[in-house]
Design a protein around this motif. Sequence first.
Motif, PDB file in Angstrom:
ATOM      1  N   ASN A   1      26.893 -14.332  16.874  1.00  0.00           N
ATOM      2  CA  ASN A   1      26.457 -12.695  16.227  1.00  0.00           C
ATOM      3  C   ASN A   1      26.039 -12.960  14.520  1.00  0.00           C
ATOM      4  OD1 ASN A   1      25.688  -9.910  16.227  1.00  0.00           O
ATOM      5  ND2 ASN A   1      27.783  -9.690  14.812  1.00  0.00           N
ATOM      6  N   THR A   2      27.176 -13.874  14.292  1.00  0.00           N
ATOM      7  CA  THR A   2      26.731 -14.240  12.787  1.00  0.00           C
ATOM      8  C   THR A   2      25.543 -15.382  13.043  1.00  0.00           C
ATOM      9  OG1 THR A   2      29.338 -13.849  12.672  1.00  0.00           O
ATOM     10  CG2 THR A   2      27.906 -14.946  10.423  1.00  0.00           C
ATOM     11  N   THR A   3      25.806 -16.419  13.454  1.00  0.00           N
ATOM     12  CA  THR A   3      24.564 -16.973  13.696  1.00  0.00           C
ATOM     13  C   THR A   3      22.957 -16.291  13.815  1.00  0.00           C
ATOM     14  OG1 THR A   3      25.823 -18.835  14.201  1.00  0.00           O
ATOM     15  CG2 THR A   3      23.487 -18.840  14.892  1.00  0.00           C
ATOM     16  N   SER A   4      22.989 -15.153  14.812  1.00  0.00           N
ATOM     17  CA  SER A   4      21.770 -14.282  14.828  1.00  0.00           C
ATOM     18  C   SER A   4      20.989 -13.735  13.062  1.00  0.00           C
ATOM     19  CB  SER A   4      22.113 -13.759  16.164  1.00  0.00           C
ATOM     20  OG  SER A   4      21.177 -12.452  16.516  1.00  0.00           O
ATOM     21  N   LYS A   5      22.122 -13.044  12.577  1.00  0.00           N
ATOM     22  CA  LYS A   5      21.588 -12.194  11.660  1.00  0.00           C
ATOM     23  C   LYS A   5      21.492 -13.420  10.724  1.00  0.00           C
ATOM     24  CE  LYS A   5      25.519  -9.126  12.481  1.00  0.00           C
ATOM     25  NZ  LYS A   5      26.862  -8.154  12.004  1.00  0.00           N
ATOM     26  N   PHE A   6      22.477 -14.499  10.246  1.00  0.00           N
ATOM     27  CA  PHE A   6      22.127 -15.040   9.196  1.00  0.00           C
ATOM     28  C   PHE A   6      20.222 -15.280   9.159  1.00  0.00           C
ATOM     29  CE2 PHE A   6      23.590 -19.208   7.102  1.00  0.00           C
ATOM     30  CZ  PHE A   6      22.828 -19.120   5.874  1.00  0.00           C
ATOM     31  N   ALA A   7      19.741 -15.745  10.790  1.00  0.00           N
ATOM     32  CA  ALA A   7      18.624 -16.657  11.042  1.00  0.00           C
ATOM     33  C   ALA A   7      17.821 -16.030  10.647  1.00  0.00           C
ATOM     34  CB  ALA A   7      19.213 -17.586  12.679  1.00  0.00           C
ATOM     35  N   ASN A   8      17.819 -14.607  10.755  1.00  0.00           N
ATOM     36  CA  ASN A   8      16.996 -13.374  10.868  1.00  0.00           C
ATOM     37  C   ASN A   8      17.393 -12.949   9.211  1.00  0.00           C
ATOM     38  OD1 ASN A   8      15.553 -12.718  13.144  1.00  0.00           O
ATOM     39  ND2 ASN A   8      17.151 -14.082  14.205  1.00  0.00           N
ATOM     40  N   ALA A   9      18.041 -12.899   8.513  1.00  0.00           N
ATOM     41  CA  ALA A   9      17.749 -12.926   7.161  1.00  0.00           C
ATOM     42  C   ALA A   9      18.926 -11.155   7.494  1.00  0.00           C
ATOM     43  CB  ALA A   9      16.466 -12.276   6.882  1.00  0.00           C
ATOM     44  N   MET A  10      19.894 -11.423   8.115  1.00  0.00           N
ATOM     45  CA  MET A  10      20.916 -10.096   7.979  1.00  0.00           C
ATOM     46  C   MET A  10      22.257  -9.794   7.017  1.00  0.00           C
ATOM     47  SD  MET A  10      20.373  -8.701  11.588  1.00  0.00           S
ATOM     48  CE  MET A  10      21.366  -6.522  11.410  1.00  0.00           C
ATOM     49  N   THR A  11      22.595  -9.300   6.069  1.00  0.00           N
ATOM     50  CA  THR A  11      23.343  -9.654   5.772  1.00  0.00           C
ATOM     51  C   THR A  11      24.414  -8.947   5.257  1.00  0.00           C
ATOM     52  OG1 THR A  11      22.235 -10.862   3.980  1.00  0.00           O
ATOM     53  CG2 THR A  11      23.493 -10.236   3.180  1.00  0.00           C
ATOM     54  N   ASP A  12      25.211  -8.419   6.341  1.00  0.00           N
ATOM     55  CA  ASP A  12      25.641  -6.738   6.259  1.00  0.00           C
ATOM     56  C   ASP A  12      27.007  -7.374   6.449  1.00  0.00           C
ATOM     57  OD1 ASP A  12      25.970  -8.651   9.318  1.00  0.00           O
ATOM     58  OD2 ASP A  12      25.652  -6.706   9.999  1.00  0.00           O
ATOM     59  N   THR A  13      27.265  -8.894   6.038  1.00  0.00           N
ATOM     60  CA  THR A  13      28.904  -9.037   6.175  1.00  0.00           C
ATOM     61  C   THR A  13      29.550  -9.992   4.804  1.00  0.00           C
ATOM     62  OG1 THR A  13      29.147 -11.027   7.442  1.00  0.00           O
ATOM     63  CG2 THR A  13      29.212  -9.516   8.695  1.00  0.00           C
ATOM     64  N   PRO A  14      30.765  -9.677   4.446  1.00  0.00           N
ATOM     65  CA  PRO A  14      30.465 -10.914   3.245  1.00  0.00           C
ATOM     66  C   PRO A  14      30.560 -12.234   3.777  1.00  0.00           C
ATOM     67  CG  PRO A  14      32.807  -8.888   3.438  1.00  0.00           C
ATOM     68  CD  PRO A  14      32.159  -9.383   4.855  1.00  0.00           C
ATOM     69  N   VAL A  15      30.930 -12.651   4.626  1.00  0.00           N
ATOM     70  CA  VAL A  15      30.595 -14.273   5.444  1.00  0.00           C
ATOM     71  C   VAL A  15      28.726 -14.286   4.986  1.00  0.00           C
ATOM     72  CG1 VAL A  15      30.601 -15.418   6.809  1.00  0.00           C
ATOM     73  CG2 VAL A  15      32.406 -14.512   6.332  1.00  0.00           C
ATOM     74  N   LEU A  16      28.359 -13.673   5.266  1.00  0.00           N
ATOM     75  CA  LEU A  16      26.720 -13.563   5.297  1.00  0.00           C
ATOM     76  C   LEU A  16      26.253 -13.587   3.901  1.00  0.00           C
ATOM     77  CD1 LEU A  16      25.830 -11.785   8.793  1.00  0.00           C
ATOM     78  CD2 LEU A  16      25.089 -13.980   7.418  1.00  0.00           C
ATOM     79  N   MET A  17      26.773 -12.470   3.372  1.00  0.00           N
ATOM     80  CA  MET A  17      26.456 -12.212   1.175  1.00  0.00           C
ATOM     81  C   MET A  17      26.828 -13.675   1.059  1.00  0.00           C
ATOM     82  SD  MET A  17      25.491 -11.026  -1.295  1.00  0.00           S
ATOM     83  CE  MET A  17      24.694  -9.307  -0.354  1.00  0.00           C
ATOM     84  N   GLY A  18      27.528 -13.766   1.152  1.00  0.00           N
ATOM     85  CA  GLY A  18      28.257 -15.235   0.364  1.00  0.00           C
ATOM     86  C   GLY A  18      27.616 -16.883   0.788  1.00  0.00           C
ATOM     87  N   ALA A  19      26.585 -16.884   1.703  1.00  0.00           N
ATOM     88  CA  ALA A  19      25.886 -17.844   2.775  1.00  0.00           C
ATOM     89  C   ALA A  19      24.553 -17.515   1.845  1.00  0.00           C
ATOM     90  CB  ALA A  19      25.602 -17.096   3.614  1.00  0.00           C
ATOM     91  N   LYS A  20      24.348 -16.033   1.663  1.00  0.00           N
ATOM     92  CA  LYS A  20      22.966 -16.024   0.697  1.00  0.00           C
ATOM     93  C   LYS A  20      23.211 -16.223  -0.646  1.00  0.00           C
ATOM     94  CE  LYS A  20      19.680 -12.102  -0.169  1.00  0.00           C
ATOM     95  NZ  LYS A  20      20.105 -10.967   0.096  1.00  0.00           N
ATOM     96  N   ALA A  21      24.506 -15.526  -0.873  1.00  0.00           N
ATOM     97  CA  ALA A  21      24.081 -15.876  -2.534  1.00  0.00           C
ATOM     98  C   ALA A  21      24.151 -17.462  -3.212  1.00  0.00           C
ATOM     99  CB  ALA A  21      25.693 -15.648  -3.039  1.00  0.00           C
ATOM    100  N   THR A  22      24.857 -18.672  -2.009  1.00  0.00           N
ATOM    101  CA  THR A  22      24.719 -20.050  -2.086  1.00  0.00           C
ATOM    102  C   THR A  22      22.956 -20.155  -1.889  1.00  0.00           C
ATOM    103  OG1 THR A  22      27.138 -19.664  -1.563  1.00  0.00           O
ATOM    104  CG2 THR A  22      25.965 -21.676  -1.316  1.00  0.00           C
TER     105      THR A  22
END
Length: 197
Positions: A96-117
Amino acid sequence: MSLKGKHIGFGISASHCTYEEVVPQIEKLIELGAKVSPFVSNNVRTTDTKFGTSAYWLNKIEEITQEPIVDSIVKAEPFGPKTPLDCMVLAPITGNTTSKFANAMTDTPVLMGAKATLRSGNPVVLGISTNDALGLNGVNIMRLMATKNIYFIPFGQDDPVKKPNSLVARMEALVDTVESAIAGKQYQPVLIEKFRD
């Protein structure tokens, strides 16, 4: 490469059965002198399973890292230009998180940390744990593999007979992968035989 003095973000998503493999890797990073800031997804923060309660895992992670858990998007956002991470690890990263990350979704703290990095031009390391990696999520994994500054902990099929589409990272290679990623290289081989007879 030494990890002493490096600031590592460590994002955990809800592959609950993988926590026992992942938490010792956090300890290893700290033993090597890294500062580890833990990030958790909403499901990690709220879900109790047969693998342990959310409170148990949150307390354990906070006790190991001696850092406050980043459990909201608001808390995660500053880990970009304001407080840059040398590397952000997402392990385990679910389908689920892989799919969101690959499609530029940022709806959790984990994904926001990745995007910020990524915004800071620093590496993100992924440790996949998903039952549909060789199914619908395959395209998302390949998209991330082809993306600049994203690196993978070596992974393979964990149960090719009963779960032929499932792939799981070899979490014991996490530290080596982080060291390589900070040096701008993918730790190899990335495709491994995880399954053992």
